[in-house]
Motif scaffolding. Structure first.
Motif, PDB file in Angstrom:
ATOM      1  N   ALA A  10      65.039  91.980  22.624  1.00 50.80           N
ATOM      2  CA  ALA A  10      64.998  92.601  23.235  1.00 50.80           C
ATOM      3  C   ALA A  10      63.277  92.616  23.600  1.00 50.80           C
ATOM      4  N   ASP A  11      61.911  91.865  23.656  1.00 48.82           N
ATOM      5  CA  ASP A  11      60.579  91.571  23.814  1.00 48.82           C
ATOM      6  C   ASP A  11      60.077  91.892  24.730  1.00 48.82           C
ATOM      7  N   PRO A  12      59.234  92.348  25.456  1.00 47.48           N
ATOM      8  CA  PRO A  12      59.003  91.662  26.609  1.00 47.48           C
ATOM      9  C   PRO A  12      58.500  90.971  26.751  1.00 47.48           C
ATOM     10  N   GLN A  13      56.855  90.190  25.087  1.00 44.72           N
ATOM     11  CA  GLN A  13      56.175  89.975  24.939  1.00 44.72           C
ATOM     12  C   GLN A  13      57.141  88.405  25.060  1.00 44.72           C
ATOM     13  N   LEU A  14      58.053  88.674  23.916  1.00 46.38           N
ATOM     14  CA  LEU A  14      58.907  87.152  23.620  1.00 46.38           C
ATOM     15  C   LEU A  14      59.481  87.066  25.556  1.00 46.38           C
ATOM     16  N   LEU A  15      59.961  87.491  26.166  1.00 43.35           N
ATOM     17  CA  LEU A  15      60.296  86.855  27.511  1.00 43.35           C
ATOM     18  C   LEU A  15      59.461  86.732  28.480  1.00 43.35           C
ATOM     19  N   GLN A 108      48.762  98.654  23.220  1.00 39.40           N
ATOM     20  CA  GLN A 108      48.294  97.380  22.457  1.00 39.40           C
ATOM     21  C   GLN A 108      49.236  95.880  22.325  1.00 39.40           C
ATOM     22  N   GLU A 109      48.968  95.105  22.455  1.00 45.53           N
ATOM     23  CA  GLU A 109      49.786  93.870  22.827  1.00 45.53           C
ATOM     24  C   GLU A 109      49.472  92.771  21.203  1.00 45.53           C
ATOM     25  N   LYS A 110      50.351  92.883  20.879  1.00 41.36           N
ATOM     26  CA  LYS A 110      51.028  91.814  19.749  1.00 41.36           C
ATOM     27  C   LYS A 110      51.249  90.272  19.498  1.00 41.36           C
ATOM     28  N   ASN A 111      51.431  89.624  19.339  1.00 43.30           N
ATOM     29  CA  ASN A 111      51.592  88.253  19.622  1.00 43.30           C
ATOM     30  C   ASN A 111      51.167  87.225  18.281  1.00 43.30           C
ATOM     31  N   PRO A 112      51.736  87.279  17.451  1.00 42.26           N
ATOM     32  CA  PRO A 112      51.824  87.055  16.299  1.00 42.26           C
ATOM     33  C   PRO A 112      52.677  85.140  15.949  1.00 42.26           C
ATOM     34  N   LEU A 113      51.260  85.073  15.198  1.00 43.17           N
ATOM     35  CA  LEU A 113      52.030  83.548  15.169  1.00 43.17           C
ATOM     36  C   LEU A 113      52.986  83.058  14.206  1.00 43.17           C
ATOM     37  N   PRO A 114      54.056  82.211  14.132  1.00 43.22           N
ATOM     38  CA  PRO A 114      54.513  82.152  12.912  1.00 43.22           C
ATOM     39  C   PRO A 114      53.381  81.686  11.807  1.00 43.22           C
ATOM     40  N   ASP A 115      54.362  81.537  11.019  1.00 42.63           N
ATOM     41  CA  ASP A 115      53.622  81.504   9.352  1.00 42.63           C
ATOM     42  C   ASP A 115      52.994  79.324   9.071  1.00 42.63           C
ATOM     43  N   PRO A 116      52.872  79.445   8.087  1.00 43.67           N
ATOM     44  CA  PRO A 116      52.850  78.125   7.659  1.00 43.67           C
ATOM     45  C   PRO A 116      54.343  77.485   7.242  1.00 43.67           C
ATOM     46  N   SER A 117      55.020  78.350   5.863  1.00 44.79           N
ATOM     47  CA  SER A 117      56.615  77.941   5.848  1.00 44.79           C
ATOM     48  C   SER A 117      57.012  77.822   6.627  1.00 44.79           C
ATOM     49  N   ALA A 118      57.178  78.487   8.112  1.00 52.95           N
ATOM     50  CA  ALA A 118      58.053  78.229   9.389  1.00 52.95           C
ATOM     51  C   ALA A 118      58.126  77.004   9.477  1.00 52.95           C
ATOM     52  N   ILE A 119      56.195  76.606  10.108  1.00 58.34           N
ATOM     53  CA  ILE A 119      55.900  75.400  10.255  1.00 58.34           C
ATOM     54  C   ILE A 119      56.575  74.564   9.623  1.00 58.34           C
ATOM     55  N   THR A 120      56.340  74.245   8.379  1.00 60.94           N
ATOM     56  CA  THR A 120      56.898  73.474   7.114  1.00 60.94           C
ATOM     57  C   THR A 120      58.169  73.354   7.674  1.00 60.94           C
ATOM     58  N   ALA A 121      59.300  74.076   7.936  1.00 64.29           N
ATOM     59  CA  ALA A 121      60.556  74.019   7.822  1.00 64.29           C
ATOM     60  C   ALA A 121      60.730  73.326   8.908  1.00 64.29           C
ATOM     61  N   GLU A 122      60.042  74.060  10.033  1.00 71.31           N
ATOM     62  CA  GLU A 122      60.552  72.797  10.822  1.00 71.31           C
ATOM     63  C   GLU A 122      60.572  71.386  11.289  1.00 71.31           C
ATOM     64  N   LYS A 123      59.308  71.450  10.971  1.00 72.88           N
ATOM     65  CA  LYS A 123      58.718  69.927  10.535  1.00 72.88           C
ATOM     66  C   LYS A 123      59.426  68.944   9.986  1.00 72.88           C
ATOM     67  N   GLU A 203      57.247 103.208  19.279  1.00 67.47           N
ATOM     68  CA  GLU A 203      55.942 103.968  18.808  1.00 67.47           C
ATOM     69  C   GLU A 203      55.918 102.442  18.073  1.00 67.47           C
ATOM     70  N   LYS A 204      56.977 101.793  17.523  1.00 63.88           N
ATOM     71  CA  LYS A 204      57.270 100.122  17.126  1.00 63.88           C
ATOM     72  C   LYS A 204      56.794  99.183  18.386  1.00 63.88           C
ATOM     73  N   ILE A 205      57.249  99.372  19.050  1.00 61.64           N
ATOM     74  CA  ILE A 205      57.627  98.203  20.140  1.00 61.64           C
ATOM     75  C   ILE A 205      56.078  98.638  20.953  1.00 61.64           C
ATOM     76  N   GLN A 206      55.457 100.076  21.291  1.00 59.78           N
ATOM     77  CA  GLN A 206      54.450  99.756  21.404  1.00 59.78           C
ATOM     78  C   GLN A 206      53.237  99.364  20.809  1.00 59.78           C
ATOM     79  N   GLU A 207      53.329  98.965  19.398  1.00 59.20           N
ATOM     80  CA  GLU A 207      52.264  98.532  18.207  1.00 59.20           C
ATOM     81  C   GLU A 207      52.525  96.916  18.736  1.00 59.20           C
ATOM     82  N   ILE A 208      53.859  96.814  18.783  1.00 60.98           N
ATOM     83  CA  ILE A 208      53.839  95.241  18.802  1.00 60.98           C
ATOM     84  C   ILE A 208      52.792  94.562  20.174  1.00 60.98           C
ATOM     85  N   GLU A 209      53.207  95.602  21.404  1.00 63.90           N
ATOM     86  CA  GLU A 209      52.923  94.956  22.895  1.00 63.90           C
ATOM     87  C   GLU A 209      51.280  95.103  22.787  1.00 63.90           C
ATOM     88  N   GLY A 210      50.558  95.689  22.247  1.00 67.10           N
ATOM     89  CA  GLY A 210      49.338  96.502  22.182  1.00 67.10           C
ATOM     90  C   GLY A 210      48.779  95.228  20.618  1.00 67.10           C
TER      91      GLY A 210
END
Length: 278
Positions: A10-15, A108-123, A203-210
């Motif tokens: 239920a992350d608004p950034q993901l939606l 504060q908005e946070k949008n973490p990018l996938p790590d190299p292991s996730a990209i390698t696994a998807e490829k 508080e965790k949701i606010q840190e992710i959004e910011g």
């Protein structure tokens, strides 16, 4: 290229990211249609369901006994009154709270990018799917399937017999022997631990959004083409053989079975317990 990122539910950034996705970034996936035959458990459940429907259709409502319902008014005890009073004081404190005492905070908005292991696994997953789709079926060797019709063992027959006896005992149960019980309704307030957990979640949701996107560093993904191993090829071969066996299965080879219903009388122990309950 589609990437996978571990985001909270239920992350608004993901939606927002999902709503901005374009059809060009999607990849075609071929779905294998499987039509397995029903298992022994499925057949037994279907048979039980048919027997239950048959018993309901033949049920005679005239066998029911008339009962009178007695209404009782129970006054609340001291604990219930004290709890209700505490809840009322808490609601009054919330309604009379001064919103001017709150301090403004920056989100504060946070949008973490996938790590190299996730990209390698998807490829690697994409290459594995492409290798399976482009696999040459002519390289497979023909195998003859041996059909076996295994009869149920003694444990399965005994278990089905016990279930039939249980259903008959439930159907013949005399409802007039039941005793009336009083239900007590409780409405506990949330504990201090639950309130702290909810506060930490907010508080965790606010840190992710910011989270600031400018602090992220650019990375170049490395593409690796991994060929399927021998175990993967053997598993796919077995799955194809199973599909062929299910498709070419001859239902005429099945044998007809007759189910014998038995109504077991109650044991001496059950009769003694029933007498003690009275």
């Amino acid at each position: 290229m589609a990437t996978k990122a571990a985001l909270p539910s239920a992350d608004p950034q993901l939606l927002g990211a999902i709503s901005k996705a374009t059809p060009e970034s999607l990849h075609h996936v071929k779905t294998d249609v499987k039509n397995p035959l029903p298992s022994k458990e499925d057949l037994r459940q279907e048979k039980d369901h048919e027997n239950l429907i048959h018993n309901l259709e033949e049920f005679d409502p005239t066998n029911l006994h008339h009962t009178s319902t007695k209404e009782r008014k129970i006054l609340p005890d001291t604990n219930t009154i004290a709890q209700e009073k505490t809840e009322q004081e808490l609601m009054s404190g919330i309604e009379g709270f001064d919103a001017g005492k709150l301090k403004p905070t920056e989100t504060q908005e946070k949008n973490p990018l996938p790590d190299p292991s996730a990209i390698t696994a998807e490829k690697a997953e994409r290459y594995r799917k492409q290798s399976i789709e482009d696999f040459n079926k002519k390289k497979l060797k023909r195998a003859n399937t041996e059909e076996k019709n295994t009869l149920p063992d003694a444990d399965a027959i005994e278990q089905e017999k016990r279930e039939c006896e249980m259903r008959h005992s439930i159907g013949d149960f005399n409802k007039s022997k039941l005793r009336h019980s009083q239900t007590e309704v409780k409405n506990p307030l949330p504990s201090t631990e639950a309130i702290n957990l909810e506060k930490q979640e907010v508080e965790k949701i606010q840190e992710i959004e910011g989270f600031k996107k400018d602090s992220l560093k650019h990375t170049e993904p490395t593409v690796k083409n991994v060929l399927p191993d021998q175990d993967t090829l053997d598993a796919e071969k077995k799955e194809q053989e199973l599909k062929d066996a299910v498709t070419k299965f001859n239902r005429n080879s099945l044998k007809k079975t007759t189910t014998e219903e038995k109504n077991a009388l109650p044991s001496s122990r059950d009769i003694a317990e029933e007498k003690a309950a009275k």
